[in-house]
Enzyme design. Sequence first.
Site, short mmCIF file in Angstrom:
data_model
loop_
_atom_site.label_atom_id
_atom_site.label_comp_id
_atom_site.label_asym_id
_atom_site.label_seq_id
_atom_site.Cartn_x
_atom_site.Cartn_y
_atom_site.Cartn_z
N GLY A 198 5.26 4.12 -8.98
CA GLY A 198 5.98 2.84 -9.15
C GLY A 198 5.00 1.68 -9.11
N HIS A 199 4.16 1.67 -8.07
CA HIS A 199 3.15 0.60 -7.98
C HIS A 199 2.21 0.62 -9.17
CE1 HIS A 199 3.96 1.48 -3.56
NE2 HIS A 199 4.22 0.21 -3.62
N GLY A 217 0.82 -1.22 0.00
CA GLY A 217 0.00 0.00 0.00
C GLY A 217 0.85 1.26 0.00
N SER A 253 7.50 4.36 -0.95
CA SER A 253 6.57 4.81 0.09
C SER A 253 7.35 5.47 1.22
CB SER A 253 5.75 3.64 0.62
OG SER A 253 5.17 2.93 -0.46
N LYS A 259 13.25 -2.24 -8.46
CA LYS A 259 13.79 -1.42 -7.37
C LYS A 259 14.25 -2.31 -6.22
CE LYS A 259 12.92 1.89 -3.90
NZ LYS A 259 12.41 1.01 -2.84
N GLY A 263 8.80 -5.04 -8.67
CA GLY A 263 9.67 -3.96 -9.13
C GLY A 263 11.15 -4.34 -9.06
P1 AMP Z 1 6.09 -2.22 -1.65
O1 AMP Z 1 4.71 -1.70 -1.49
O2 AMP Z 1 7.16 -1.26 -1.30
O3 AMP Z 1 6.27 -3.58 -1.00
O4 AMP Z 1 6.27 -2.47 -3.21
C1 AMP Z 1 5.37 -3.28 -3.92
C2 AMP Z 1 5.95 -3.59 -5.26
O5 AMP Z 1 6.17 -2.36 -5.96
C3 AMP Z 1 7.31 -4.30 -5.17
O6 AMP Z 1 7.39 -5.28 -6.21
C4 AMP Z 1 8.28 -3.18 -5.42
O7 AMP Z 1 9.51 -3.61 -5.96
C5 AMP Z 1 7.51 -2.32 -6.41
N1 AMP Z 1 8.02 -0.96 -6.42
C6 AMP Z 1 8.17 -0.14 -5.35
N2 AMP Z 1 8.72 1.04 -5.73
C7 AMP Z 1 8.93 0.95 -7.07
C8 AMP Z 1 9.47 1.83 -8.06
N3 AMP Z 1 9.93 3.03 -7.74
N4 AMP Z 1 9.53 1.40 -9.33
C9 AMP Z 1 9.07 0.15 -9.66
N5 AMP Z 1 8.54 -0.72 -8.78
C10 AMP Z 1 8.47 -0.34 -7.50
#
Ligand code: AMP
Length: 286
Positions: free
Chosen positions: A35-36, A30, A189, A148, A146
């Site tokens: 990016g998400h 969330g 985030s 990232k 991602g």
């Molecule tokens: P998180 O909510 O941080 O667990 O991220 C959820 C998904 O979004 C994961 O697969 C992350 O790698 C991806 N993600 C987060 N930030 C980015 C970004 N800046 N660019 C691409 N994917 C992202």
Amino acid sequence: MQTIEGLDPLRSAASQLRRDGPLALVPTMGALHEGHLTLVRAARRHAAHVAVSIFVNPLQFGANEDLAAYPRPRERDLDLLRGEGVSLVWTPTAEGMYPAGFATNISVSGVSDGLCGAARPGHFDGVATVVCKLFNQVRPDVALFGEKDWQQLAVIRRMARDLDLVRPHVDRILGVPTVREADGLAMSSRNAYLTAEQRAQAATLPRAMADAVAAIERGADVPATLATLSTALIAGGFTAVDYAELRDADSLAAIDRPGAVPARLLVAARIGRARLIDNLAVAPAP
Ligand code: AMP
């Protein structure tokens, strides 16, 4: 768009959606940003329906980490996903995911070692365990992550291969390039933790990393280049560098110079209340 909190309704909704064609899953915690949403748009190109999970997974946070402080703007997240044509949002509770007596841990050795695995003990066990559960719950045909979180992607691919996961099959675990702010900072985030001054200073990270990649590709000494990178981060306002390393892009084995295989520069550094991570490709030696 259906928003579902219980496992039984989730299973029937997901199998209903799979009748229309391939189902994609985008796991998230969330606090959604571009990016998400880029992952969601990529997912739509690979599937008839997209499911997004929102779950701040307690298993992947260490005792002194930001589990309680992690942002949870639920209604805003749901509005954003509605706008992207998502079919299903899976929002399990921590009690539903890990009921009393839960005792199973998935630990992926090798790729989990070092880098964030060293700085955050138990983190990748928590990630592998929850992602395996999400895959079994939603049974997606394709899942998107991602780049990232490069090491996380390697851990998930290893797990899928080792456990013979069929949904999604390892070849259907797709990485999406990192989405960046205008000044190059990878969207996260956790960028919300930064003050305006720290946010401006944080752009040192992608700049110094790009300089290091260019130097290594020109043949500069790798340990000296990584030391210069760390010095630049501290001079730019970061308070600590957890790691700055060159690794084999796929196996994540440590390397001291680019060889015939693709390499990756991976960095984690702290600024204010945030711990930021980033990674860049390093071209193979000519
Ligand atoms: P998180 O909510 O941080 O667990 O991220 C959820 C998904 O979004 C994961 O697969 C992350 O790698 C991806 N993600 C987060 N930030 C980015 C970004 N800046 N660019 C691409 N994917 C992202």
